[in-house]
Design a protein around this motif. Structure first.
Motif, PDB file in Angstrom:
ATOM      1  N   ARG A  63       7.100 -60.405  16.290  1.00 34.92           N
ATOM      2  CA  ARG A  63       7.265 -61.837  16.625  1.00 34.92           C
ATOM      3  C   ARG A  63       8.565 -62.380  16.052  1.00 34.92           C
ATOM      4  O   ARG A  63       9.296 -63.107  16.723  1.00 34.92           O
ATOM      5  N   HIS A  64       8.869 -62.016  14.795  1.00 31.62           N
ATOM      6  CA  HIS A  64      10.129 -62.453  14.181  1.00 31.62           C
ATOM      7  C   HIS A  64      11.332 -61.856  14.910  1.00 31.62           C
ATOM      8  O   HIS A  64      12.316 -62.557  15.162  1.00 31.62           O
ATOM      9  N   LEU A  65      11.253 -60.563  15.236  1.00 26.26           N
ATOM     10  CA  LEU A  65      12.361 -59.908  15.937  1.00 26.26           C
ATOM     11  C   LEU A  65      12.639 -60.558  17.287  1.00 26.26           C
ATOM     12  O   LEU A  65      13.799 -60.742  17.669  1.00 26.26           O
ATOM     13  N   LYS A  66      11.591 -60.897  18.013  1.00 29.52           N
ATOM     14  CA  LYS A  66      11.755 -61.462  19.356  1.00 29.52           C
ATOM     15  C   LYS A  66      12.206 -62.924  19.330  1.00 29.52           C
ATOM     16  O   LYS A  66      12.662 -63.448  20.340  1.00 29.52           O
ATOM     17  N   HIS A  67      12.128 -63.572  18.155  1.00 24.92           N
ATOM     18  CA  HIS A  67      12.588 -64.958  18.037  1.00 24.92           C
ATOM     19  C   HIS A  67      13.978 -65.068  17.413  1.00 24.92           C
ATOM     20  O   HIS A  67      14.510 -66.166  17.276  1.00 24.92           O
ATOM     21  N   GLU A  68      14.575 -63.957  17.041  1.00 21.20           N
ATOM     22  CA  GLU A  68      15.922 -63.945  16.464  1.00 21.20           C
ATOM     23  C   GLU A  68      16.936 -63.642  17.567  1.00 21.20           C
ATOM     24  O   GLU A  68      16.754 -62.683  18.319  1.00 21.20           O
ATOM     25  N   SER A  69      17.996 -64.403  17.642  1.00 22.54           N
ATOM     26  CA  SER A  69      18.985 -64.191  18.700  1.00 22.54           C
ATOM     27  C   SER A  69      19.664 -62.819  18.614  1.00 22.54           C
ATOM     28  O   SER A  69      20.023 -62.246  19.639  1.00 22.54           O
ATOM     29  N   LEU A  70      19.825 -62.273  17.416  1.00 29.53           N
ATOM     30  CA  LEU A  70      20.484 -60.978  17.265  1.00 29.53           C
ATOM     31  C   LEU A  70      19.575 -59.781  17.564  1.00 29.53           C
ATOM     32  O   LEU A  70      20.065 -58.673  17.751  1.00 29.53           O
ATOM     33  N   THR A  71      18.260 -60.018  17.608  1.00 27.61           N
ATOM     34  CA  THR A  71      17.341 -58.890  17.789  1.00 27.61           C
ATOM     35  C   THR A  71      16.383 -59.042  18.973  1.00 27.61           C
ATOM     36  O   THR A  71      15.658 -58.101  19.290  1.00 27.61           O
ATOM     37  N   CYS A  72      16.394 -60.168  19.635  1.00 28.65           N
ATOM     38  CA  CYS A  72      15.410 -60.416  20.703  1.00 28.65           C
ATOM     39  C   CYS A  72      15.556 -59.456  21.885  1.00 28.65           C
ATOM     40  O   CYS A  72      14.598 -59.197  22.608  1.00 28.65           O
ATOM     41  N   HIS A  73      16.739 -58.885  22.076  1.00 27.42           N
ATOM     42  CA  HIS A  73      16.996 -57.970  23.195  1.00 27.42           C
ATOM     43  C   HIS A  73      16.613 -56.523  22.894  1.00 27.42           C
ATOM     44  O   HIS A  73      16.592 -55.693  23.799  1.00 27.42           O
ATOM     45  N   ILE A  74      16.320 -56.203  21.638  1.00 25.83           N
ATOM     46  CA  ILE A  74      16.034 -54.816  21.249  1.00 25.83           C
ATOM     47  C   ILE A  74      14.608 -54.456  21.654  1.00 25.83           C
ATOM     48  O   ILE A  74      13.658 -55.118  21.236  1.00 25.83           O
ATOM     49  N   PRO A  75      14.423 -53.402  22.462  1.00 30.35           N
ATOM     50  CA  PRO A  75      13.067 -52.980  22.812  1.00 30.35           C
ATOM     51  C   PRO A  75      12.324 -52.477  21.570  1.00 30.35           C
ATOM     52  O   PRO A  75      12.906 -51.781  20.732  1.00 30.35           O
ATOM     53  N   VAL A  76      11.049 -52.856  21.469  1.00 26.58           N
ATOM     54  CA  VAL A  76      10.228 -52.458  20.327  1.00 26.58           C
ATOM     55  C   VAL A  76       8.979 -51.758  20.849  1.00 26.58           C
ATOM     56  O   VAL A  76       8.259 -52.301  21.685  1.00 26.58           O
ATOM     57  N   ILE A  77       8.750 -50.542  20.350  1.00 27.91           N
ATOM     58  CA  ILE A  77       7.585 -49.760  20.732  1.00 27.91           C
ATOM     59  C   ILE A  77       6.602 -49.750  19.577  1.00 27.91           C
ATOM     60  O   ILE A  77       6.975 -49.401  18.448  1.00 27.91           O
ATOM     61  N   ALA A  78       5.357 -50.118  19.841  1.00 30.38           N
ATOM     62  CA  ALA A  78       4.297 -50.010  18.839  1.00 30.38           C
ATOM     63  C   ALA A  78       3.872 -48.545  18.774  1.00 30.38           C
ATOM     64  O   ALA A  78       3.560 -47.941  19.795  1.00 30.38           O
ATOM     65  N   VAL A  79       3.894 -47.991  17.585  1.00 27.86           N
ATOM     66  CA  VAL A  79       3.409 -46.625  17.367  1.00 27.86           C
ATOM     67  C   VAL A  79       2.260 -46.768  16.387  1.00 27.86           C
ATOM     68  O   VAL A  79       2.472 -47.062  15.210  1.00 27.86           O
ATOM     69  N   THR A  80       1.030 -46.600  16.884  1.00 33.33           N
ATOM     70  CA  THR A  80      -0.117 -46.966  16.062  1.00 33.33           C
ATOM     71  C   THR A  80      -1.346 -46.122  16.338  1.00 33.33           C
ATOM     72  O   THR A  80      -1.493 -45.560  17.416  1.00 33.33           O
ATOM     73  N   ALA A  81      -2.217 -46.091  15.360  1.00 34.11           N
ATOM     74  CA  ALA A  81      -3.508 -45.412  15.511  1.00 34.11           C
ATOM     75  C   ALA A  81      -4.533 -46.334  16.162  1.00 34.11           C
ATOM     76  O   ALA A  81      -5.620 -45.894  16.527  1.00 34.11           O
ATOM     77  N   LEU A  82      -4.195 -47.604  16.307  1.00 37.63           N
ATOM     78  CA  LEU A  82      -5.100 -48.543  16.978  1.00 37.63           C
ATOM     79  C   LEU A  82      -5.196 -48.159  18.442  1.00 37.63           C
ATOM     80  O   LEU A  82      -4.222 -48.262  19.180  1.00 37.63           O
ATOM     81  N   LEU A 111      -0.017 -51.156  11.447  1.00 36.67           N
ATOM     82  CA  LEU A 111      -0.735 -51.320  10.184  1.00 36.67           C
ATOM     83  C   LEU A 111       0.187 -51.024   9.005  1.00 36.67           C
ATOM     84  O   LEU A 111       0.195 -49.937   8.444  1.00 36.67           O
ATOM     85  N   LEU A 112       0.982 -52.027   8.641  1.00 39.67           N
ATOM     86  CA  LEU A 112       1.926 -51.915   7.535  1.00 39.67           C
ATOM     87  C   LEU A 112       1.482 -52.833   6.402  1.00 39.67           C
ATOM     88  O   LEU A 112       0.920 -53.905   6.659  1.00 39.67           O
ATOM     89  N   PRO A 113       1.746 -52.439   5.161  1.00 41.02           N
ATOM     90  CA  PRO A 113       1.439 -53.351   4.051  1.00 41.02           C
ATOM     91  C   PRO A 113       2.386 -54.548   4.087  1.00 41.02           C
ATOM     92  O   PRO A 113       3.506 -54.452   4.586  1.00 41.02           O
ATOM     93  N   GLY A 114       1.958 -55.657   3.580  1.00 40.42           N
ATOM     94  CA  GLY A 114       2.774 -56.873   3.621  1.00 40.42           C
ATOM     95  C   GLY A 114       2.744 -57.456   5.021  1.00 40.42           C
ATOM     96  O   GLY A 114       1.685 -57.728   5.576  1.00 40.42           O
ATOM     97  N   MET A 115       3.891 -57.597   5.617  1.00 45.33           N
ATOM     98  CA  MET A 115       3.985 -58.119   6.973  1.00 45.33           C
ATOM     99  C   MET A 115       3.616 -57.001   7.945  1.00 45.33           C
ATOM    100  O   MET A 115       4.269 -55.958   7.968  1.00 45.33           O
ATOM    101  N   ASN A 116       2.575 -57.191   8.760  1.00 51.02           N
ATOM    102  CA  ASN A 116       2.179 -56.142   9.702  1.00 51.02           C
ATOM    103  C   ASN A 116       3.122 -56.127  10.911  1.00 51.02           C
ATOM    104  O   ASN A 116       3.944 -57.016  11.089  1.00 51.02           O
ATOM    105  N   GLY A 117       2.995 -55.096  11.734  1.00 49.72           N
ATOM    106  CA  GLY A 117       3.880 -54.917  12.875  1.00 49.72           C
ATOM    107  C   GLY A 117       3.852 -56.058  13.872  1.00 49.72           C
ATOM    108  O   GLY A 117       4.869 -56.383  14.479  1.00 49.72           O
ATOM    109  N   LEU A 118       2.689 -56.687  14.046  1.00 50.76           N
ATOM    110  CA  LEU A 118       2.594 -57.819  14.973  1.00 50.76           C
ATOM    111  C   LEU A 118       3.452 -58.988  14.499  1.00 50.76           C
ATOM    112  O   LEU A 118       4.132 -59.629  15.297  1.00 50.76           O
ATOM    113  N   GLU A 119       3.440 -59.243  13.187  1.00 50.81           N
ATOM    114  CA  GLU A 119       4.276 -60.313  12.633  1.00 50.81           C
ATOM    115  C   GLU A 119       5.755 -59.959  12.728  1.00 50.81           C
ATOM    116  O   GLU A 119       6.578 -60.810  13.072  1.00 50.81           O
ATOM    117  N   VAL A 120       6.073 -58.709  12.448  1.00 50.74           N
ATOM    118  CA  VAL A 120       7.474 -58.272  12.496  1.00 50.74           C
ATOM    119  C   VAL A 120       8.036 -58.439  13.906  1.00 50.74           C
ATOM    120  O   VAL A 120       9.122 -58.981  14.089  1.00 50.74           O
TER     121      VAL A 120
END
Length: 152
Positions: free
Chosen positions: A82-101, A71-80
């Protein structure tokens, strides 16, 4: 955004460089808590309080792992993520959701968006440590915060 290095013993510094973790969290208290937790675990970290430049920062610094609020202002974590996983330089980086959801349905939606794991707020330090250990394997030799506290 700021970059910080955690305190480490000289012998540990010589054997390997601690992992670099990017934290993206818009609440100052949560950001501070995560930074303290990572410092206790012996990690280096970069903190951001908005998602606007997360993709650029991830490309530039190539962190070993990203802790990303949903739950971030502007681009939320779900959008971020998706962009990270579609970029060749960042698609390999593990991403952990840290959320109150919380809840099974939200967890499934978050993991389906491309996150590698999920940590629900409030969380225990041991849970954060276990996820980081699992995702970083040989890159991470944590100080056990629980053991440090017991030794004091």
């Amino acid at each position: 955004m700021y970059l910080t290095h955690s305190f480490m013993s000289d012998e540990k510094k010589q054997s390997s460089q601690p992992p670099l973790i990017l934290i993206v969290e818009d609440h100052d208290d949560s950001l501070l808590l995560l930074s303290y937790a990572l410092e206790l675990l012996g990690c280096r970290f970069i903190c951001q309080n908005d998602s606007s430049s997360t993709i650029l920062v991830a490309k530039e610094y190539q962190p070993d792992l990203i802790l990303l609020d949903i739950l971030l202002p502007g681009m939320n974590g779900l959008e971020v993520v998706r962009h990270l996983k579609h970029e060749s330089l960042t698609c390999h980086i593990p991403v952990i959701a840290v959320t109150a959801l919380a809840g099974r349905e939200q967890e499934e939606r978050i993991l389906a968006a491309g996150f590698d794991d999920y940590l629900s707020k409030p969380y225990m330090l041991e849970d954060l440590e276990a996820i980081i250990c699992r995702l970083l394997n040989e890159k991470f030799e944590p100080y056990s915060a629980v053991e440090v506290c017991k030794e004091s």
